[in-house]
Design a protein around this motif. Structure first.
Motif, PDB file in Angstrom:
ATOM      1  N   GLY A   1      35.423  40.004  59.139  1.00  0.00           N
ATOM      2  CA  GLY A   1      34.797  39.732  57.849  1.00  0.00           C
ATOM      3  C   GLY A   1      35.796  39.902  56.734  1.00  0.00           C
ATOM      4  N   SER A   2      35.333  39.748  55.489  1.00  0.00           N
ATOM      5  CA  SER A   2      36.225  39.931  54.348  1.00  0.00           C
ATOM      6  C   SER A   2      35.452  40.424  53.130  1.00  0.00           C
ATOM      7  N   GLU A   3      36.167  41.126  52.283  1.00  0.00           N
ATOM      8  CA  GLU A   3      35.612  41.621  51.022  1.00  0.00           C
ATOM      9  C   GLU A   3      36.473  41.103  49.878  1.00  0.00           C
ATOM     10  N   VAL A   4      35.813  40.583  48.859  1.00  0.00           N
ATOM     11  CA  VAL A   4      36.507  40.076  47.686  1.00  0.00           C
ATOM     12  C   VAL A   4      35.994  40.847  46.472  1.00  0.00           C
ATOM     13  N   THR A   5      36.919  41.353  45.667  1.00  0.00           N
ATOM     14  CA  THR A   5      36.547  42.042  44.435  1.00  0.00           C
ATOM     15  C   THR A   5      37.161  41.296  43.260  1.00  0.00           C
ATOM     16  N   LEU A   6      36.314  40.935  42.291  1.00  0.00           N
ATOM     17  CA  LEU A   6      36.754  40.248  41.084  1.00  0.00           C
ATOM     18  C   LEU A   6      36.677  41.232  39.922  1.00  0.00           C
ATOM     19  N   LYS A   7      37.795  41.344  39.172  1.00  0.00           N
ATOM     20  CA  LYS A   7      37.827  42.275  38.045  1.00  0.00           C
ATOM     21  C   LYS A   7      38.473  41.620  36.849  1.00  0.00           C
ATOM     22  N   LEU A   8      38.089  42.080  35.663  1.00  0.00           N
ATOM     23  CA  LEU A   8      38.745  41.682  34.419  1.00  0.00           C
ATOM     24  C   LEU A   8      39.556  42.863  33.918  1.00  0.00           C
ATOM     25  N   ASP A   9      40.840  42.645  33.677  1.00  0.00           N
ATOM     26  CA  ASP A   9      41.701  43.700  33.162  1.00  0.00           C
ATOM     27  C   ASP A   9      41.520  43.779  31.647  1.00  0.00           C
ATOM     28  N   ASN A  10      41.517  44.973  31.100  1.00  0.00           N
ATOM     29  CA  ASN A  10      41.321  45.158  29.660  1.00  0.00           C
ATOM     30  C   ASN A  10      42.633  45.051  28.894  1.00  0.00           C
ATOM     31  N   THR A  11      43.274  43.889  28.991  1.00  0.00           N
ATOM     32  CA  THR A  11      44.509  43.666  28.252  1.00  0.00           C
ATOM     33  C   THR A  11      44.328  42.495  27.308  1.00  0.00           C
ATOM     34  N   ASP A  12      45.263  42.356  26.368  1.00  0.00           N
ATOM     35  CA  ASP A  12      45.188  41.263  25.406  1.00  0.00           C
ATOM     36  C   ASP A  12      45.817  39.976  25.938  1.00  0.00           C
ATOM     37  N   THR A  13      46.466  40.054  27.079  1.00  0.00           N
ATOM     38  CA  THR A  13      47.104  38.870  27.635  1.00  0.00           C
ATOM     39  C   THR A  13      46.070  37.987  28.325  1.00  0.00           C
ATOM     40  N   PRO A  14      46.329  36.677  28.378  1.00  0.00           N
ATOM     41  CA  PRO A  14      45.376  35.779  29.064  1.00  0.00           C
ATOM     42  C   PRO A  14      45.372  35.973  30.576  1.00  0.00           C
TER      43      PRO A  14
ATOM     44  N   ILE B   1      41.736  39.534  37.929  1.00  0.00           N
ATOM     45  CA  ILE B   1      42.256  40.166  39.138  1.00  0.00           C
ATOM     46  C   ILE B   1      41.347  39.843  40.322  1.00  0.00           C
ATOM     47  N   VAL B   2      41.963  39.389  41.407  1.00  0.00           N
ATOM     48  CA  VAL B   2      41.224  39.125  42.646  1.00  0.00           C
ATOM     49  C   VAL B   2      41.857  39.963  43.752  1.00  0.00           C
TER      50      VAL B   2
ATOM     51  N   ILE C   1      31.312  39.314  48.284  1.00  0.00           N
ATOM     52  CA  ILE C   1      31.981  39.118  46.995  1.00  0.00           C
ATOM     53  C   ILE C   1      31.351  40.050  45.966  1.00  0.00           C
ATOM     54  N   ASN C   2      32.190  40.907  45.371  1.00  0.00           N
ATOM     55  CA  ASN C   2      31.738  41.839  44.328  1.00  0.00           C
ATOM     56  C   ASN C   2      32.453  41.508  43.026  1.00  0.00           C
ATOM     57  N   SER C   3      31.706  41.458  41.936  1.00  0.00           N
ATOM     58  CA  SER C   3      32.322  41.299  40.620  1.00  0.00           C
ATOM     59  C   SER C   3      32.037  42.567  39.816  1.00  0.00           C
ATOM     60  N   VAL C   4      33.087  43.122  39.234  1.00  0.00           N
ATOM     61  CA  VAL C   4      32.990  44.388  38.528  1.00  0.00           C
ATOM     62  C   VAL C   4      32.735  44.137  37.040  1.00  0.00           C
ATOM     63  N   HIS C   5      31.621  44.643  36.538  1.00  0.00           N
ATOM     64  CA  HIS C   5      31.226  44.587  35.122  1.00  0.00           C
ATOM     65  C   HIS C   5      30.963  43.178  34.593  1.00  0.00           C
TER      66      HIS C   5
ATOM     67  N   LYS D   1      45.979  39.736  43.418  1.00  0.00           N
ATOM     68  CA  LYS D   1      46.744  38.876  42.510  1.00  0.00           C
ATOM     69  C   LYS D   1      46.090  38.835  41.141  1.00  0.00           C
ATOM     70  N   VAL D   2      46.929  38.642  40.111  1.00  0.00           N
ATOM     71  CA  VAL D   2      46.474  38.575  38.719  1.00  0.00           C
ATOM     72  C   VAL D   2      46.968  37.266  38.117  1.00  0.00           C
ATOM     73  N   SER D   3      46.084  36.540  37.420  1.00  0.00           N
ATOM     74  CA  SER D   3      46.503  35.319  36.728  1.00  0.00           C
ATOM     75  C   SER D   3      45.496  34.967  35.632  1.00  0.00           C
ATOM     76  N   LYS D   4      45.636  33.734  35.092  1.00  0.00           N
ATOM     77  CA  LYS D   4      44.794  33.303  33.970  1.00  0.00           C
ATOM     78  C   LYS D   4      43.368  32.964  34.376  1.00  0.00           C
ATOM     79  N   SER D   5      43.171  32.590  35.652  1.00  0.00           N
ATOM     80  CA  SER D   5      41.818  32.241  36.111  1.00  0.00           C
ATOM     81  C   SER D   5      41.569  32.859  37.476  1.00  0.00           C
ATOM     82  N   PHE D   6      40.305  33.048  37.778  1.00  0.00           N
ATOM     83  CA  PHE D   6      39.941  33.614  39.075  1.00  0.00           C
ATOM     84  C   PHE D   6      40.324  32.646  40.211  1.00  0.00           C
ATOM     85  N   GLU D   7      40.213  31.346  39.952  1.00  0.00           N
ATOM     86  CA  GLU D   7      40.570  30.366  40.971  1.00  0.00           C
ATOM     87  C   GLU D   7      42.055  30.446  41.317  1.00  0.00           C
TER      88      GLU D   7
END
Length: 98
Positions: free
Chosen positions: A36-49, A53-54, A5-9, A69-75
């Motif tokens: 195996g699997s790789e998960v990358t967690l990112k925050l998009d620099n937009t004004d929307t909630p 991004i997972v 699991i990698n989280s960016v910034h 996928k993109v949504s309001k929460s990482f879960e």
């Protein structure tokens, strides 16, 4: 199975990492071809909630499956990506059974 699991910034908290690990292990336990699997967690620099991004890549013998996928929460993003990967795994397994 190894889950990376990698989280960016930002630093993901252990509850989120445990949630993702638990979900992935549950899905991948049904399939013996998963390496195996790789998960990358990112925050998009937009004004929307909806800016969490997972990206999930599941590595199989000779193949990789990917969902983003993109949504309001990482879960929520994780759940949606795993649902998409379940469908891909079913298709993959169907091809192997033929």
């Amino acid at each position: 199975m190894k889950i990376n699991i990698n989280s960016v910034h930002f630093k993901a908290d252990s509850k989120l990492e445990d949630f993702i690990t638990q979900k992935l292990e549950k899905v991948c336990a049904k399939y013996s071809d998963v390496i195996g699997s790789e998960v990358t967690l990112k925050l998009d620099n937009t004004d929307t909630p909806e800016n969490k991004i997972v990206d999930i890549r599941i590595m199989l013998k000779g193949n990789d499956l990917f969902a983003s996928k993109v949504s309001k929460s990482f879960e929520e993003s994780t759940d949606e990506a795993i649902d998409a990967l379940k469908k891909q795994l079913e298709k993959y397994k169907g091809k192997l059974d033929k």
